[in-house]
Design an enzyme around this catalytic site. Structure first.
Site, PDB file in Angstrom:
ATOM      1  CG  ASP A 102       0.054   8.027  26.090  1.00 23.13           C
ATOM      2  OD1 ASP A 102       0.960   7.749  25.438  1.00 23.13           O
ATOM      3  OD2 ASP A 102      -1.314   7.971  25.412  1.00 23.13           O
ATOM      4  CE  LYS A 167      -4.142  10.065  26.150  1.00 24.98           C
ATOM      5  NZ  LYS A 167      -3.510   9.027  26.996  1.00 24.98           N
ATOM      6  CE  LYS A 201      -4.259   7.808  23.411  1.00 26.08           C
ATOM      7  NZ  LYS A 201      -3.183   6.885  24.191  1.00 26.08           N
TER       8      LYS A 201
END
Length: 259
Positions: A102, A167, A201
């Protein structure tokens, strides 16, 4: 099964159970891995700092849950615009054995009008991840971008540069995932026609079973009920797990964590 129970079971299996605190220790990461194996199923992943990947891998294997994936973070949480550093951190994370990375998008550069550096940074990290069969999630920090146009632009740039997931947040700023930002980001996935290959996400601020139900409902509305599987949807959270387990008849809903 009630609607809340059904959505809670879905959400649990989509969780990236997270600890990203300055005082993290091997013991805390081991405990997190134990928590990821629940009486009603496993979380999709654990999300930890890179240096803890080896102990997490050992723990997950020893407890018989090698399928729980290990996610980590790079360029985190600052989202600086130094491509070389972000790439070096991403390569190091891969070398530690991460299944997923990430990376924080250089959101301040975008706010200042620089679209190119974000594209180049994500593209470089994607190339490193793709070579190692590692998933790349890009954190755009919606709570700092604030404006819909910027959230949309950061999402588009990340997807064009190869993101496997977009995300919302690091969980380290005042405003993290919100239903509004989630909808904008998933609409970009829809509008670009990439829902088969790009996931979403929300992270930070998804704390209750009811929160998770609300976020999943947006995905179901936009893409149908079958889309939000672990390849297309994750929740970045820690305190959420206790609430989901309580909704499913396990535990008291209390959690020591705030992510």
């Amino acid at each position: 099964m009630t609607d809340l129970k059904a959505s809670s079971l879905r959400a649990l299996k989509l969780m990236d159970l997270t600890t990203l605190n300055d005082d993290d220790t091997n013991e805390k990461v081991i405990a997190l891995c134990h928590q990821a194996k629940t009486p009603v199923g496993n979380t999709a992943a654990v999300c930890i700092y890179p240096r803890f990947i080896p102990i997490a891998r050992k723990t997950l294997n020893e407890q018989g849950t090698p399928d729980i994936r290990i996610a980590t973070v790079t360029n985190f949480p600052h989202g600086n615009d130094d491509i070389d550093i972000a790439l070096a951190e991403t390569r190091a994370a891969i070398a530690y054995g991460a299944d997923e990375v990430d990376v924080v998008f250089p959101y301040r550069a975008l706010i200042a009008g620089n679209e190119q550096v974000g594209f180049e940074l994500v593209k470089a990290c994607k190339e490193a991840c793709a070579a190692a069969n590692v998933l790349l999630k890009v954190i755009i920090e919606t709570g700092e971008l604030k404006e819909e146009a910027l959230i949309r632009k950061a999402s588009e740039i990340s997807i064009k540069a190869g993101a496997d997931f977009i995300k919302t947040s690091t969980g380290k700023v005042p405003v993290n995932a919100t239903p509004e930002s989630a909808r904008i980001m998933m609409e970009v996935i829809r509008d670009m026609g990439v829902e088969k290959t790009v996931g979403f996400k929300p992270a930070g601020g998804v704390r209750s079973a009811e929160d998770a139900q609300q976020f999943l409902a947006i995905a179901d509305e936009l893409f149908g009920a079958d889309w939000a599987d672990s390849r297309h949807y994750r929740f970045g959270a820690s305190s959420l797990l206790a609430s989901l387990l309580k909704a499913l008849g396990h535990g008291d809903g209390k959690s020591a964590s705030s992510y």
